[in-house]
Design a protein around this motif. Structure first.
Motif, mmCIF file in Angstrom:
data_model
loop_
_atom_site.group_PDB
_atom_site.id
_atom_site.type_symbol
_atom_site.label_atom_id
_atom_site.label_comp_id
_atom_site.label_asym_id
_atom_site.label_seq_id
_atom_site.Cartn_x
_atom_site.Cartn_y
_atom_site.Cartn_z
ATOM 1 N N ARG A 94 -3.544 7.798 0.642
ATOM 2 C CA ARG A 94 -3.060 7.467 -0.696
ATOM 3 C C ARG A 94 -3.266 8.641 -1.644
ATOM 4 O O ARG A 94 -4.268 9.362 -1.576
ATOM 5 N N THR A 95 -2.323 8.809 -2.548
ATOM 6 C CA THR A 95 -2.412 9.904 -3.510
ATOM 7 C C THR A 95 -2.992 9.395 -4.822
ATOM 8 O O THR A 95 -2.638 8.306 -5.290
ATOM 9 N N ILE A 97 0.812 -1.215 0.000
ATOM 10 C CA ILE A 97 0.000 0.000 0.000
ATOM 11 C C ILE A 97 0.847 1.268 0.000
ATOM 12 O O ILE A 97 0.509 2.255 -0.664
ATOM 13 N N THR A 98 1.975 1.242 0.703
ATOM 14 C CA THR A 98 2.740 2.484 0.887
ATOM 15 C C THR A 98 3.999 2.567 0.032
ATOM 16 O O THR A 98 4.464 3.669 -0.274
ATOM 17 N N TYR A 106 2.764 0.382 -4.359
ATOM 18 C CA TYR A 106 1.682 1.089 -5.054
ATOM 19 C C TYR A 106 1.124 2.195 -4.153
ATOM 20 O O TYR A 106 0.016 2.087 -3.629
ATOM 21 N N PRO A 107 1.881 3.257 -3.958
ATOM 22 C CA PRO A 107 1.416 4.323 -3.063
ATOM 23 C C PRO A 107 0.307 5.184 -3.653
ATOM 24 O O PRO A 107 -0.326 5.954 -2.943
ATOM 25 N N SER A 108 0.072 5.048 -4.957
ATOM 26 C CA SER A 108 -1.021 5.789 -5.575
ATOM 27 C C SER A 108 -1.756 4.858 -6.533
ATOM 28 O O SER A 108 -1.322 3.737 -6.806
ATOM 29 N N ARG A 147 -11.589 5.345 -1.081
ATOM 30 C CA ARG A 147 -10.243 4.783 -0.943
ATOM 31 C C ARG A 147 -10.236 3.261 -0.740
ATOM 32 O O ARG A 147 -9.169 2.653 -0.717
ATOM 33 N N GLN A 154 -2.890 5.123 6.396
ATOM 34 C CA GLN A 154 -2.133 5.012 5.152
ATOM 35 C C GLN A 154 -3.053 4.866 3.938
ATOM 36 O O GLN A 154 -2.778 5.403 2.862
ATOM 37 N N ILE A 155 -4.149 4.151 4.118
ATOM 38 C CA ILE A 155 -5.090 3.964 2.993
ATOM 39 C C ILE A 155 -5.752 5.295 2.648
ATOM 40 O O ILE A 155 -5.848 5.668 1.467
ATOM 41 N N ALA A 162 -7.220 6.293 -6.393
ATOM 42 C CA ALA A 162 -6.387 5.977 -5.229
ATOM 43 C C ALA A 162 -7.195 5.053 -4.335
ATOM 44 O O ALA A 162 -7.908 5.507 -3.443
ATOM 45 N N VAL A 209 -7.519 1.000 -2.341
ATOM 46 C CA VAL A 209 -7.094 -0.346 -1.971
ATOM 47 C C VAL A 209 -8.318 -1.253 -2.071
ATOM 48 O O VAL A 209 -9.344 -1.005 -1.436
#
Length: 568
Positions: free
Chosen positions: A333-334, A297-298, A301-303, A433, A329-330, A341, A343
């Motif tokens: 996301r950018t 997630i971070t 694939y941060p976006s 998100r 963190q979810i 963005a 998950v």
């Protein structure tokens, strides 16, 4: 599988043109002998027709929906016609030309003769007619078809085929029956079932206020690994893409570019998102599973969108504990270049209806109130802080203690953590998100049950994407819609003869049309008229698409999609 309803198309800017191999290279690699794509009994039919036969006229028809895996109360007895143009380009043109007509005559004829001699006995079949066909240099047939993407009524022919002016080749019409049937029944059947998914999802989107544009991506093709080989997955996967954009069948996009003039640089043909598999999660280790989620997630694939398979060990722990711990963190996301963005959690086992939608739970004060809860339609109960699922009914229903998450189901669990919005019809939609996709053993019936369960709990239909796999697209046969090729007319000694099959031992499903055929569109139906004159046969909606070795109608994917009216 775009998880945003309003996402603009992702356009590929690759510098290459359609396909990675030329047609000749692709076909020579396959090295398919077109004459072998028939049943053995076809090889002798030329000698069995009456003396003086100069024409055979046949049609391809979906004869029955008795065995179709559809939702009966929603199905209107129409099939989606699709796959002919791809078949013509690949088989009737490329394979026949490269592997027969362009081969040296002794090679092409010798290859066929060897096969028959070895299987039926030396000299069992005279091959002089095959030699004459090679000398001619093309397939002397005419195929007329309803436009692909049309929804055609059961028992109405989708295409006709007959030999053209050279009377020597009357036998070619039905020699091609086997390959026409085995190559065309499935793309149309898959396209039909995909369209039925589409109609189901559009209905629930309307009922719950979900955005219709989301439906374009809500049915995602997961079927490739369960199909009967790569050619099957390509053409069937293409049928899915008439009604949806979401697919993991990469080759289906190649097929539509190669055979249906699609271009992924100019239009959305199909698309997907990054996703994990169980090997990724397993190798990350059970004890550090949340670390694998966090890394994906971070860091990886941060976006944008990432879909993470979540049932490797304990799905309910993932959807509650992990989701809650990773919530910051979810939510942080950018968005990527097109504003996505998300998950996406992917359960992949268990009862899909219960995993996604949970149970109708009634809270009671004491077990003696159980009968009252059952009268209220309880599928589960909460009593003294504990949850029990009713595994039976009657005077002594069976109770199984369960976790709160299992009773609530995945959508409600995510709502508890991430909340969200409401549609204009008052149904809840998860925070943008997070999302869910379920692709294990999905059928139309299960999809409908899931959507009903969500609706009862006040959730909009857009809270889940369906991975439609081989449990749908391989659990079908030619008999799902009764596809068959039958001769209905011929010419013998200059006289046209109407032909009709009507077995007394059959209930009528196998009764064929009779004579020359004409199809008219009347309102939203295609209507068959048989026993037509030559002049009448030239009228109507059947149009010539292939004649004497040449494709004369070459449509593109956008035209066919527009005709079907599914994806926007």
């Amino acid at each position: 599988m775009r998880m945003s309803a309003s996402s603009p198309p992702t356009i590929c800017r690759a510098s290459t043109t359609n396909g990675s191999l030329s047609s000749k290279e692709r076909i020579m690699i396959l090295n398919i002998n077109p004459l072998s794509q028939a049943d053995f009994y076809k090889t002798g039919h030329i000698f069995q027709y009456p003396e003086g036969t100069t024409e055979v006229y046949s049609n391809f028809t979906p004869r029955s929906d008795r065995l179709a895996p559809v939702l009966r109360d929603r199905f209107d007895s129409k099939v989606v016609w699709f796959g002919l143009q791809g078949f013509i380009k690949m088989f009737l043109i490329e394979i026949w030309n490269e592997n027969f007509f362009k081969q040296p005559k002794d090679v092409a004829i010798g290859r066929y003769k060897r096969r028959l001699d070895c299987a039926l006995g030396p000299g069992a079949v005279d091959v002089s007619h095959i030699e004459a066909l090679h000398d001619l240099g093309y397939l002397p047939i005419e195929i007329k078809s309803l436009p692909e993407g049309s929804r055609v009524d059961i028992r109405v022919p989708t295409m006709t085929i007959r030999n053209t002016s050279d009377a020597r080749f009357f036998w070619v019409t039905n020699y091609l029956e086997t390959v026409i049937s085995d190559e065309l029944w499935k793309p149309s059947t898959v396209a039909t079932i995909a369209y039925e998914y589409r109609r189901l999802l559009e209905d629930f989107a309307e009922r719950t206020g979900a955005p219709k544009a989301f439906v374009d991506w809500q049915g995602h093709d997961f079927s490739a690994r369960g199909m009967s080989g790569f050619m099957d997955s390509m053409s069937a996967g293409a049928g899915h893409l008439l009604s949806f954009y979401g697919t993991d069948t990469i080759a289906a996009i190649d097929y539509l570019e190669d055979r249906y003039n699609a271009n992924a640089e100019r239009e959305i043909v199909g698309g997907s998102v990054p996703a994990t598999e169980h090997s990724v999660m397993c190798l990350g280790g059970k004890e550090s599973e949340i670390g694998t989620f966090r890394r994906l997630i971070t860091e990886i694939y941060p976006s944008g969108v990432v879909s993470i398979v979540s049932d490797t060990w304990d799905f309910w722990k993932v959807i509650t504990e992990y989701a809650r711990e990773l919530r910051p963190q979810i939510l942080a996301r950018t968005p990527n270049a097109i504003g996505l963005a998300k998950v996406v959690f992917r359960p992949d086992s268990g009862d899909p209806v219960r995993i996604i939608g949970g149970y109708n739970c009634v809270e009671i004060d004491r077990m003696s109130d159980l009968s009252s809860a059952i009268e209220q339609g309880a599928e589960a109960i909460q009593v003294n802080g504990k949850y029990f699922i009713l595994d039976g009914a009657g005077e002594e229903p069976l109770l199984r203690e369960a976790r709160e998450a299992e009773v609530k189901g995945a959508v409600e669990c995510l709502w508890d953590i991430f909340s969200g919005t409401e549609t204009d019809k008052g149904y809840r939609v998860l925070n943008e998100r997070v999302g869910l996709i379920y692709g294990d053993s999905i059928t139309l019936q299960r999809a409908e049950a899931i959507l009903n369960a969500l609706e009862r709990k006040g959730f909009a239909s857009c809270n889940v994407v369906f991975g439609i796999g081989s449990y749908t697209y391989q659990y079908i046969t030619r008999d799902s819609f009764g596809w068959a090729i039958k001769a209905t007319s011929g010419v013998v000694n200059g006289e046209r003869i109407a032909v009709q099959k009507d077995p007394v031992t059959d209930g009528g499903a196998k009764k064929s049309a009779c004579g020359l055929l004409r199809i008219e569109q009347e309102g939203n139906r295609f209507v068959l008229y048989d026993n037509q004159t030559e002049e009448q046969e030239r009228q109507g909606e059947l149009r010539t698409v292939f004649v004497d070795g040449k494709l004369v109608v070459d449509e593109d994917l956008a035209t066919i999609r527009a005709r079907l009216g599914a994806v926007v």
